[in-house]
Write a protein that holds these residues in place. Structure first.
Motif, PDB file in Angstrom:
ATOM      1  N   SER A   1       0.845  -1.191   0.000  1.00 12.54           N
ATOM      2  CA  SER A   1       0.000   0.000   0.000  1.00 12.54           C
ATOM      3  C   SER A   1       0.880   1.240   0.000  1.00 12.54           C
ATOM      4  O   SER A   1       1.970   1.255   0.585  1.00 12.54           O
ATOM      5  CB  SER A   1      -0.915   0.019   1.230  1.00 12.54           C
ATOM      6  OG  SER A   1      -0.150   0.081   2.422  1.00 12.54           O
ATOM      7  N   SER A   2       0.411   2.286  -0.667  1.00  8.99           N
ATOM      8  CA  SER A   2       1.104   3.581  -0.689  1.00  8.99           C
ATOM      9  C   SER A   2       0.199   4.624  -0.062  1.00  8.99           C
ATOM     10  O   SER A   2      -1.030   4.517  -0.115  1.00  8.99           O
ATOM     11  CB  SER A   2       1.462   3.983  -2.119  1.00  8.99           C
ATOM     12  OG  SER A   2       0.289   4.151  -2.903  1.00  8.99           O
TER      13      SER A   2
ATOM     14  N   GLY B   1       4.028   9.448   3.078  1.00  6.09           N
ATOM     15  CA  GLY B   1       5.410   9.306   2.627  1.00  6.09           C
ATOM     16  C   GLY B   1       5.971   7.914   2.771  1.00  6.09           C
ATOM     17  O   GLY B   1       7.195   7.743   2.712  1.00  6.09           O
ATOM     18  N   THR B   2       5.127   6.899   2.939  1.00 10.65           N
ATOM     19  CA  THR B   2       5.607   5.533   3.095  1.00 10.65           C
ATOM     20  C   THR B   2       4.865   4.591   2.158  1.00 10.65           C
ATOM     21  O   THR B   2       3.735   4.843   1.747  1.00 10.65           O
ATOM     22  CB  THR B   2       5.425   5.038   4.541  1.00 10.65           C
ATOM     23  OG1 THR B   2       4.023   5.021   4.847  1.00 10.65           O
ATOM     24  CG2 THR B   2       6.160   5.925   5.525  1.00 10.65           C
ATOM     25  N   VAL B   3       5.550   3.497   1.837  1.00 12.15           N
ATOM     26  CA  VAL B   3       4.949   2.355   1.157  1.00 12.15           C
ATOM     27  C   VAL B   3       5.138   1.160   2.089  1.00 12.15           C
ATOM     28  O   VAL B   3       6.262   0.874   2.513  1.00 12.15           O
ATOM     29  CB  VAL B   3       5.598   2.087  -0.212  1.00 12.15           C
ATOM     30  CG1 VAL B   3       5.024   0.819  -0.824  1.00 12.15           C
ATOM     31  CG2 VAL B   3       5.395   3.263  -1.144  1.00 12.15           C
ATOM     32  N   LYS B   4       4.065   0.483   2.432  1.00 11.66           N
ATOM     33  CA  LYS B   4       4.122  -0.593   3.420  1.00 11.66           C
ATOM     34  C   LYS B   4       3.774  -1.924   2.780  1.00 11.66           C
ATOM     35  O   LYS B   4       2.957  -1.995   1.848  1.00 11.66           O
ATOM     36  CB  LYS B   4       3.182  -0.311   4.597  1.00 11.66           C
ATOM     37  CG  LYS B   4       3.587   0.898   5.439  1.00 11.66           C
ATOM     38  CD  LYS B   4       2.645   1.107   6.618  1.00 11.66           C
ATOM     39  CE  LYS B   4       3.049   2.325   7.447  1.00 11.66           C
ATOM     40  NZ  LYS B   4       4.347   2.140   8.129  1.00 11.66           N
TER      41      LYS B   4
ATOM     42  N   ILE C   1       7.907  12.142   0.565  1.00  3.91           N
ATOM     43  CA  ILE C   1       7.147  12.372  -0.661  1.00  3.91           C
ATOM     44  C   ILE C   1       5.762  11.741  -0.491  1.00  3.91           C
ATOM     45  O   ILE C   1       5.623  10.663   0.094  1.00  3.91           O
ATOM     46  CB  ILE C   1       7.866  11.754  -1.881  1.00  3.91           C
ATOM     47  CG1 ILE C   1       9.233  12.403  -2.073  1.00  3.91           C
ATOM     48  CG2 ILE C   1       7.030  11.910  -3.137  1.00  3.91           C
ATOM     49  CD1 ILE C   1      10.064  11.735  -3.126  1.00  3.91           C
ATOM     50  N   LYS C   2       4.757  12.396  -1.021  1.00  7.87           N
ATOM     51  CA  LYS C   2       3.392  11.873  -0.984  1.00  7.87           C
ATOM     52  C   LYS C   2       3.181  10.959  -2.197  1.00  7.87           C
ATOM     53  O   LYS C   2       3.104  11.433  -3.328  1.00  7.87           O
ATOM     54  CB  LYS C   2       2.381  13.022  -1.006  1.00  7.87           C
ATOM     55  CG  LYS C   2       2.481  13.960   0.183  1.00  7.87           C
ATOM     56  CD  LYS C   2       1.473  15.083   0.067  1.00  7.87           C
ATOM     57  CE  LYS C   2       1.575  16.047   1.239  1.00  7.87           C
ATOM     58  NZ  LYS C   2       0.612  17.164   1.137  1.00  7.87           N
ATOM     59  N   TYR C   3       3.092   9.667  -1.936  1.00  5.58           N
ATOM     60  CA  TYR C   3       2.966   8.704  -3.030  1.00  5.58           C
ATOM     61  C   TYR C   3       1.499   8.557  -3.429  1.00  5.58           C
ATOM     62  O   TYR C   3       0.621   8.419  -2.585  1.00  5.58           O
ATOM     63  CB  TYR C   3       3.530   7.341  -2.614  1.00  5.58           C
ATOM     64  CG  TYR C   3       5.002   7.375  -2.285  1.00  5.58           C
ATOM     65  CD1 TYR C   3       5.943   7.538  -3.287  1.00  5.58           C
ATOM     66  CD2 TYR C   3       5.437   7.266  -0.977  1.00  5.58           C
ATOM     67  CE1 TYR C   3       7.296   7.580  -2.988  1.00  5.58           C
ATOM     68  CE2 TYR C   3       6.778   7.309  -0.659  1.00  5.58           C
ATOM     69  CZ  TYR C   3       7.709   7.464  -1.670  1.00  5.58           C
ATOM     70  OH  TYR C   3       9.049   7.520  -1.374  1.00  5.58           O
ATOM     71  N   ASN C   4       1.260   8.585  -4.751  1.00  9.83           N
ATOM     72  CA  ASN C   4      -0.101   8.487  -5.247  1.00  9.83           C
ATOM     73  C   ASN C   4      -0.324   7.284  -6.150  1.00  9.83           C
ATOM     74  O   ASN C   4      -1.475   6.936  -6.436  1.00  9.83           O
ATOM     75  CB  ASN C   4      -0.467   9.752  -6.024  1.00  9.83           C
ATOM     76  CG  ASN C   4       0.252   9.833  -7.355  1.00  9.83           C
ATOM     77  OD1 ASN C   4       1.476   9.928  -7.384  1.00  9.83           O
ATOM     78  ND2 ASN C   4      -0.493   9.782  -8.451  1.00  9.83           N
TER      79      ASN C   4
END
Length: 927
Positions: free
Chosen positions: A401-402, A406-409, A428-431
């Motif tokens: 998940s993004s 600012g993280t991807v888990k 960074i804001k991941y979209n």
């Protein structure tokens, strides 16, 4: 690929507003979700949503005792009569005012509705009556209240009903005009009367008021003075009925800091349940008024409560957060405890086996939903901001998940925990998010930067950054066959990257508009993109040229918003698709966006196959093409946008705790800022039998309806149920099985399937025609989850795969759905067997150790069924009679099981049941 999809279920929303209704047997619960009704089967863990829709949110629902007629009414008073069993709409009717309560009589001959300060009693539609041309025939209108009626309750004999009102009183009425003299007014409360109930013998009436008072009324004489008591005791047998009347015999108070919001009473068990505005609910035993339990379901008010017929289960609903709870008060356990997302859903993803859907929302939560039951299985709350995308790894045990935090888990779906967190050098804001089919790397992008970030899943390290786009990267996509990454950007280009190639130099594909969504065909040879101008373009990756184009603007149903000064025809707000997805065969594309339509396209011919309307709910902006001109004004726009909370009579309804001008947070049930219709994510199921769309109202599931009553296959005159049973009696098992499949009667197939002896299964499957192989596997996959014959089903599956493996391998696409169901059965049963075996192993070791340390049981022998005394580490469970005779069969079983998802990854476990159990199971017959 089939295109006859239809709406089948609604996930992500379990309760909106209105009342909850149990069926007569108490095993099913009806819950209003927006403008639809969902039915939860609490015994079989299944749910479905009725296909019909209201034009407004539903306020009240009622079900007759025979469970044949369902009547639902929206907030404007428009009613729909539905056949509960066939789920078909019978009639529409308009009561022309807001309905505050709706109840069928216990004998289902009449139903009463509370409309304003009047009670209307109508005859229930009955097909047996002659010359009744109108479905609804009004019996009578009852008046007497001076304010709006709140509730209605019938007596057990269907002769009387009692109503409560905001005028601080209750009134007793008779259904028969000859008993009109029985009418009575119950006054004495100091606040609105919430509800009133009859006792089981109808000798006592209980009334509950909003300020927490419970009055007990009895039909008795006026209390006498002490001097007259002796004379009246002598003349008790000759009491004059005219001197009797309903009087208060007992007063009780709840003594709570909050107001009473709802209540329910079970006459047989004398159980009273009361819900308060602070989320607390209490259980009392009447008439002694003994407090049994006092619990809370949250900090928000309890809007409705109901008790099933047996009095064991209590259903509660809270509208503010969409909570639904079914509580078994005797065991103090929850049968059902569900809640939808607090905010709008941003993304969804199917699990590889198609049994679950994962949703991500702006509230920072990730929820896992079961397709069949419709229940939320788990909720992840580790993200601190809105979750923008979710993706599954190929094997389905890992999810990524993004988020805007600012993280991807990475999430482990076996232990339900977060085991990896991926971050870049700067916040960074991941979209957007994409997962490599091999599971080695994951990619994410942001609207703040122009790069694509790549991490290693094993080390959680940032291994590479792809640069080349000159605008924000809006979306990413991987194929299924190889590690080819496609990215699209607002710079009007598409780039295809070979992550494991020697060179990262790519040539951009030029698009004539900003790209909003991207999807790659499963074979990784074609990519489709949706642009801001409403075009869907197809690009051949190998030849780097455009292979097709679909103009979607003419297919989109665009609605008009209440604040719009222009018509929907001239609006360019929603003339594009924000999300697209390929089908498994790459021949069909489904597209949706910020509009009221879902479009299904045939790619080779570039034509529209089907168009689905997302919602007809007028409470949502964008569902109407034309506005009601009578509701429009010159200065304020639409009258529906005006805040009318100040006109409410109750103080707690007028209080607004939300932030001024805030569209998110606060109280989502307030309609000051109306939600707009939109589809944020859409995806086909891996089984290709359904697709899911994340809409404003929840997760809409559209599936191919294969529930047929009679669908014969290659039928002949001589094939009848009688001849099939005759062949079965003569032990012609193959002929009986083929004849049952030709008739396509489920009960007949089940009977023949269970009657085949276990020693003849291999012979039957070897001679089975290939045209029936897929039908037999699908049948086993459907019944395996509820069947108790575990070994019997496994022997069938093994024999079919061994006998027809080559045919299955050549026609994989035909067996996709069947193998998904079988894999789900094997995985679930495997987990249960491993869990039980581990518990038995530890219990056995404890008993053995206690035996060795005991001085008095040196010669005692501990026999534990299912274990080998000579080998403590080995758990013996027989897989089948044949597998214990040959070592080769055991190896083949082990290989087959590991290929089917690693059912028995534990080397110490050898699968199956005892011989005695298998013999007993062969003799059992499941009708």
């Amino acid at each position: 690929m089939k295109s006859d999809f239809s709406f089948s279920n609604l996930l992500g929303t379990v309760y909106s507003q209105g009342n909850l209704v149990f069926t007569e047997d108490g095993t099913k619960l009806l819950s209003p979700v927006g403008n639809r009704v969902t039915c939860f089967d609490l015994i079989n863990n299944k749910s479905f949503t009725f296909p019909y829709e209201h034009r407004r949110n539903i306020s009240r629902i009622a079900l007759n005792k025979q469970e044949t007629l369902l009547l639902s009414v929206d907030i404007d008073g428009r009613a729909i009569l539905v056949n509960f069993n066939s789920r078909t709409v019978l009639h529409h009717f308009n009561f022309k005012d807001k309905v505050s309560d709706l109840k069928f009589t216990p004998d289902s001959r009449y139903f009463a509705i509370a409309v304003g300060r009047f009670i209307q009693v109508w005859k229930t539609p009955d097909f047996s009556e002659d010359r009744q041309f109108a479905p609804f025939v009004r019996h009578r209108i009852y008046a007497g209240h001076f304010a709006d009626v709140i509730s209605i309750n019938w007596s057990s004999d269907s002769r009387f009903f009692i109503s409560t009102s905001k005028d601080l009183s209750s009134r007793l009425f008779s259904l028969d005009s000859e008993e009109s003299s029985i009418a009575m007014t119950f006054a004495g409360h100091r606040d609105s009367v919430i509800n009133a109930f009859f006792s089981a013998d109808q000798e006592i009436i209980y009334t509950v008021s909003k300020d927490g008072a419970l009055f007990q009324w009895e039909f008795t004489k006026k209390p006498a003075e002490e001097s007259d008591q002796e004379e009246e005791e002598e003349n008790e047998a000759n009491i004059d009925p005219s001197k009797l009347s309903w009087r208060i015999t007992k007063k009780n108070f709840f003594f709570s800091d909050s107001k009473v919001k709802c209540s329910a009473f079970h006459p047989e068990s004398k159980l009273l349940v009361v819900g308060f505005t602070n989320g607390e609910f209490r259980l009392y035993e009447l008439p002694e008024f003994n407090l049994i339990q006092q619990l809370s379901m949250g900090q928000n008010e309890v809007n409705t409560v109901n008790i099933n017929k047996s009095g064991e289960w209590l259903a509660f609903g809270s509208a503010k957060l969409g909570q639904l709870l079914v509580y078994e008060w005797q065991s103090e356990s929850y049968i059902l405890k569900q809640q939808g997302h607090f905010d709008s859903t941003n993304a969804l993803a199917y699990s590889p086996d198609g049994s679950r859907i994962v949703t991500a929302s702006d509230d920072g939560k990730i929820k896992i939903w079961d397709i069949v039951s419709g229940f939320c299985l788990a909720t992840f709350e580790e993200h601190t901001s809105a979750v923008t995308a979710v993706k599954f790894a190929k094997k389905g045990q890992v999810m990524f998940s993004s988020s805007l935090d600012g993280t991807v888990k990475a999430w482990d779906l076996i232990r339900y925990r977060n085991f990896r967190t991926f971050v870049s050098t700067e916040r960074i804001k991941y979209n957007a998010l994409a997962v490599d089919p091999s599971g080695e790397v994951i990619c994410a992008s942001s609207l703040d930067t122009y790069e694509i970030y790549i991490w290693s899943v094993q080390t959680a390290q940032l291994v590479d950054t792809l640069a080349g786009h000159t605008g924000p990267v809006s979306c990413l996509a991987f194929g299924v066959e190889n590690s080819v990454l496609a990215s699209a950007s607002w710079d009007k280009t598409i780039r295809v990257w070979s992550l494991f190639g020697r060179s990262q130099h790519v040539e951009p594909f030029e698009v004539n508009s900003d790209v909003l969504a991207i999807a790659m065909r499963p074979d990784s040879k074609e990519v489709a993109v949706s642009t801001l101008h409403g075009q869907i373009q197809f690009w051949d990756i190998e030849n780097a040229k455009q292979s097709g184009n679909i103009d979607g603007r003419k297919d989109i149903i665009s609605g008009r918003y209440l604040e719009d000064r222009f018509t929907a025809k001239n609006s360019q707000r929603s003339k594009h698709f924000n999300t697209i997805d390929y089908s498994f065969d790459g021949l069909t594309l489904v597209a949706a966006g910020e509009n009221n339509s879902i479009c299904l396209y045939d790619i080779p011919n570039e034509v529209l196959l089907r168009r689905f309307t997302v919602s007809k709910n007028m409470e949502i902006d964008g569902t109407l093409e034309l506005l009601n001109s009578s509701r429009l004004t010159d200065g304020a726009g639409s009258l529906d946008l005006l805040d009318r909370d100040g006109e409410l009579s109750d103080l707690e309804d007028r209080i607004d705790n939300s932030l001024p001008g805030a569209k998110r947070g606060g109280d989502p049930s307030l309609r000051k800022t109306r939600p707009a219709i939109r589809i944020t994510a859409i995806q086909f199921s891996p089984t290709a039998a359904s697709f899911a769309a994340a809409s404003t109202e929840g997760i809409l599931i559209y599936s191919i309806d294969d529930r047929v009553i009679f669908d014969p296959f290659d039928l002949d005159v001589d094939i009848t149920p009688e001849s099939t049973l005759e062949s079965l009696k003569e032990k012609n098992y193959l002929n009986a099985l083929v004849m049952a499949f030709r008739l396509n009667e489920t009960y007949l197939i089940h009977k023949v399937y269970e009657s085949v002896p276990i020693n003849d299964i291999k012979l039957v499957t070897t001679d089975l025609p290939t045209v029936y192989v897929e039908r037999l596997l699908s049948f086993i996959g459907d019944i395996a989850m509820i069947s108790q014959h575990i070994e019997f089903n496994l022997v069938w599956i093994k024999s079919i795969i061994s006998s027809h493996g080559k045919y299955i391998n050549k026609n994989k696409h035909e067996f996709n759905k069947a193998f998904r169901a079988i894999q789900r059965f094997i995985a679930r049963i495997g987990k249960e067997v491993i869990k039980v075996s581990k518990n038995n192993e530890y219990s056995y070791l404890f008993l053995k150790t206690a035996n060795e340390n005991s001085e008095y049981t040196e010669n005692a022998e501990i026999e534990f069924e299912g274990f080998d005394e000579n080998d403590n580490d080995q758990i013996i469970v027989d897989a089948s009679d044949e597998s214990n005779e040959s070592g080769e069969d055991e190896d083949n079983d082990k290989d087959d099981e590991e290929e089917n998802g690693g059912w028995f990854s534990n080397k110490k476990l050898q699968t199956s049941l005892e011989d005695e159990e298998s013999e007993d199971s062969d003799d059992e017959d499941l009708e």
